[in-house]
Scaffold this active site. Structure first.
Site, PDB file in Angstrom:
ATOM      1  N   TRP A  71      31.122 -37.490  67.880  1.00  9.48           N
ATOM      2  CA  TRP A  71      32.225 -37.090  68.739  1.00  9.48           C
ATOM      3  C   TRP A  71      33.579 -37.437  68.125  1.00  9.48           C
ATOM      4  O   TRP A  71      34.587 -36.786  68.431  1.00  9.48           O
ATOM      5  CB  TRP A  71      32.093 -37.756  70.106  1.00  9.48           C
ATOM      6  CG  TRP A  71      31.043 -37.121  70.956  1.00  9.48           C
ATOM      7  CD1 TRP A  71      29.855 -37.665  71.334  1.00  9.48           C
ATOM      8  CD2 TRP A  71      31.068 -35.807  71.527  1.00  9.48           C
ATOM      9  NE1 TRP A  71      29.147 -36.775  72.095  1.00  9.48           N
ATOM     10  CE2 TRP A  71      29.866 -35.618  72.227  1.00  9.48           C
ATOM     11  CE3 TRP A  71      31.995 -34.768  71.506  1.00  9.48           C
ATOM     12  CZ2 TRP A  71      29.574 -34.452  72.905  1.00  9.48           C
ATOM     13  CZ3 TRP A  71      31.694 -33.598  72.177  1.00  9.48           C
ATOM     14  CH2 TRP A  71      30.499 -33.448  72.864  1.00  9.48           C
ATOM     15  N   ILE A  74      38.668 -33.194  65.371  1.00 11.31           N
ATOM     16  CA  ILE A  74      39.720 -34.171  65.138  1.00 11.31           C
ATOM     17  C   ILE A  74      40.951 -33.936  66.025  1.00 11.31           C
ATOM     18  O   ILE A  74      41.519 -34.901  66.555  1.00 11.31           O
ATOM     19  CB  ILE A  74      40.115 -34.192  63.649  1.00 11.31           C
ATOM     20  CG1 ILE A  74      38.919 -34.630  62.797  1.00 11.31           C
ATOM     21  CG2 ILE A  74      41.290 -35.134  63.413  1.00 11.31           C
ATOM     22  CD1 ILE A  74      38.395 -36.000  63.112  1.00 11.31           C
ATOM     23  N   PRO A  75      41.431 -32.692  66.246  1.00 11.80           N
ATOM     24  CA  PRO A  75      42.612 -32.523  67.109  1.00 11.80           C
ATOM     25  C   PRO A  75      42.415 -33.085  68.512  1.00 11.80           C
ATOM     26  O   PRO A  75      43.298 -33.772  69.037  1.00 11.80           O
ATOM     27  CB  PRO A  75      42.817 -30.997  67.121  1.00 11.80           C
ATOM     28  CG  PRO A  75      42.246 -30.530  65.833  1.00 11.80           C
ATOM     29  CD  PRO A  75      41.060 -31.414  65.592  1.00 11.80           C
ATOM     30  N   VAL A  76      41.264 -32.806  69.127  1.00  4.30           N
ATOM     31  CA  VAL A  76      41.013 -33.329  70.475  1.00  4.30           C
ATOM     32  C   VAL A  76      40.827 -34.843  70.436  1.00  4.30           C
ATOM     33  O   VAL A  76      41.281 -35.563  71.334  1.00  4.30           O
ATOM     34  CB  VAL A  76      39.783 -32.636  71.093  1.00  4.30           C
ATOM     35  CG1 VAL A  76      39.378 -33.318  72.395  1.00  4.30           C
ATOM     36  CG2 VAL A  76      40.084 -31.168  71.355  1.00  4.30           C
ATOM     37  N   HIS A  77      40.158 -35.347  69.396  1.00  5.65           N
ATOM     38  CA  HIS A  77      39.957 -36.793  69.284  1.00  5.65           C
ATOM     39  C   HIS A  77      41.297 -37.517  69.169  1.00  5.65           C
ATOM     40  O   HIS A  77      41.519 -38.542  69.838  1.00  5.65           O
ATOM     41  CB  HIS A  77      39.083 -37.105  68.074  1.00  5.65           C
ATOM     42  CG  HIS A  77      38.927 -38.566  67.800  1.00  5.65           C
ATOM     43  ND1 HIS A  77      38.219 -39.413  68.621  1.00  5.65           N
ATOM     44  CD2 HIS A  77      39.417 -39.350  66.800  1.00  5.65           C
ATOM     45  CE1 HIS A  77      38.263 -40.645  68.146  1.00  5.65           C
ATOM     46  NE2 HIS A  77      38.985 -40.634  67.039  1.00  5.65           N
ATOM     47  N   HIS A  87      34.755 -29.662  79.566  1.00  6.36           N
ATOM     48  CA  HIS A  87      33.731 -28.758  79.047  1.00  6.36           C
ATOM     49  C   HIS A  87      33.036 -28.007  80.184  1.00  6.36           C
ATOM     50  O   HIS A  87      32.716 -26.810  80.057  1.00  6.36           O
ATOM     51  CB  HIS A  87      32.698 -29.535  78.225  1.00  6.36           C
ATOM     52  CG  HIS A  87      33.142 -29.843  76.841  1.00  6.36           C
ATOM     53  ND1 HIS A  87      33.965 -30.903  76.532  1.00  6.36           N
ATOM     54  CD2 HIS A  87      32.884 -29.223  75.647  1.00  6.36           C
ATOM     55  CE1 HIS A  87      34.190 -30.930  75.231  1.00  6.36           C
ATOM     56  NE2 HIS A  87      33.555 -29.925  74.670  1.00  6.36           N
TER      57      HIS A  87
END
Length: 439
Positions: A387, A392-395, A428
């Site tokens: 995850w 990476i952008p959402v993380h 989601h």
């Protein structure tokens, strides 16, 4: 006196952490022989492990991986031929565009340009707050009302007009992206706005103090030197943090409140990132060959996804629920396993299409420098590692605007992680349930 095992371990450090084998004390290859000895007298054997034995130290299985890929390709090709022989050729590129001609689809797509309303409102609220037309608390209320309207109204309209699932997903996906970008834009600008206002207040206070010292000569003699140094320090800090001149291009440092422009706002909205900054790293030029390759990849993968959906997934799903007959558990398991192959192919194609091809297209056109949209999630050894590395952008957004603020507020790290995980699960669920009408 060191034994043979110690000598081998010292010469090969990688053997220190594995189980001892008979090959550790005996030669791995037949010893070299002197010239003049008959070839039949040369030793042909030595004590050695098989290469597939765990203790052999052998680790190069690339050929077996290639063989596995060939087998999977052959297996997948057979399934494709079987599908075409059973259903015929069902691929129809025009059917996708025909679905977009319906009135509900056009109403759904009309929601995309309406996102500009929330974008402009967010910019105007921030400009007004920077000019101190209202206080920080009022600005925060206006901002939150705006971004909540952006997300809630999109879901309500989709559930009301019921556009096609594909249209609903695209519209809701873009709405969520704009919503997350606006949250980051508001949070970062609020931080710099408070610093900017505080700096102005300090500068005004020091200036008024200096004015009083000019009227009182005795006070000036005691502390004018120190006050002048204070003014110089404040003005230098103001210039360093917020600038004096307007930047001539987006590549230069854009300082608050000079960043509150439509050009800066829309560059951020089009950039492949969810985290706002006053300035972004930029590449020197556009690599047109690189851009053309990414465009070709995007077109090919999107066509592949549509073809697999029309030829493989849709007939299987329709046959499973033909005549509104509830399938048995055995049939559901069979169809689930049958759909697992095309679903995984589409998932991998979608990952490459979006995170590598599409985001690099926007990044190259905008000369956006940070292209780390994913890391090696395929080497994941835990769910946590997966995850953190596949998106990476959402993380980055979740860590910057959820996890760290929660920890700063006093929540434990585990509690912050649970909140971030639940937020991800809810988003989601919304992205897939609302377009399919399952709410």
């Amino acid at each position: 006196m060191p034994n043979a095992h110690d000598e081998v371990s010292n010469s090969r450090p990688e053997l220190m952490n594995r189980r001892a084998s008979i090959t550790d004390v005996l030669p791995r290859e037949p010893p070299k022989t002197l010239k003049g000895i008959h070839m039949l007298e040369m030793p042909a054997h030595a004590t050695r492990d098989s290469m597939l034995t765990w203790g052999s130290g052998y680790s190069n299985y690339r050929g077996l991986y290639n063989l596995a890929i060939i087998i999977l390709f052959a297996f997948g090709s057979r399934l494709v031929l079987e599908n075409i022989r059973k259903y015929g050729l069902l691929i129809s590129p025009t059917s996708t565009f025909q679905a977009l001609r319906t009135s509900s689809a056009q109403l759904g797509l009309a929601m995309l340009p309406l996102l500009n309303v929330y974008i402009v409102i967010a910019l105007l609220i921030e400009k007004a707050a920077a000019s101190r037309y209202f206080g920080p608390q009022i600005a925060r209320i206006f901002h939150w009302l705006n971004i909540m309207a952006c997300l809630i109204l999109a879901n309500v309209i989709i559930l009301k007009i019921h556009p096609p699932p594909l249209v609903s997903f695209v519209v809701l996906f873009e709405t969520v992206i704009v919503w997350m970008k606006l949250i980051s834009y508001i949070a970062v600008n609020e931080h710099y706005r408070l610093k900017y206002i505080h700096s102005k207040e300090v500068r005004v206070e020091v200036s008024s103090t200096l004015s009083r010292t000019e009227i009182e000569p005795s006070s000036r003699k005691r502390g004018v030197t120190k006050r002048k140094e204070d003014i110089k320090s404040v003005r230098q800090q103001q210039q360093d943090q917020f600038g004096e001149d307007k930047p001539s291009s987006l590549t230069e440092r854009c300082k608050y409140p000079l960043n509150l422009t439509f050009a800066n706002m829309y560059y951020y909205l089009l950039a492949p990132t969810l985290c706002y900054e006053l300035y972004f790293p930029r590449s020197n030029r556009i690599r047109y060959r690189f851009l053309m390759r990414r465009c070709f990849e995007a077109f090919f993968l999107l066509s592949l996804i549509v073809a697999i959906s029309q030829q493989w997934i849709m007939p299987t799903v329709e046959n499973t629920f033909k005549n509104d007959v509830h399938p048995s558990l055995e049939k559901l398991i069979d169809r689930t396993l049958k759909l697992s192959v095309p679903n995984n192919i589409i998932w991998l194609a979608m990952f490459y299409f979006y995170f590598h091809s599409l985001l690099n297209i926007f990044g190259e056109i905008l000369r956006f420098g940070d292209r780390q949209f994913y890391r090696d999630w395929w080497n994941s050894t835990s769910i946590s590692y997966f995850w953190k590395n596949w998106n990476i952008p959402v993380h980055k957004w979740a860590v910057r605007h959820m996890y760290r603020p929660l920890v700063h507020m006093g929540f434990s790290r585990m509690q912050a992680q649970v909140v971030v995980f639940l937020f991800s699960a809810v988003m989601h669920e919304v992205l897939f349930s609302v377009p399919l009408g399952l709410c």
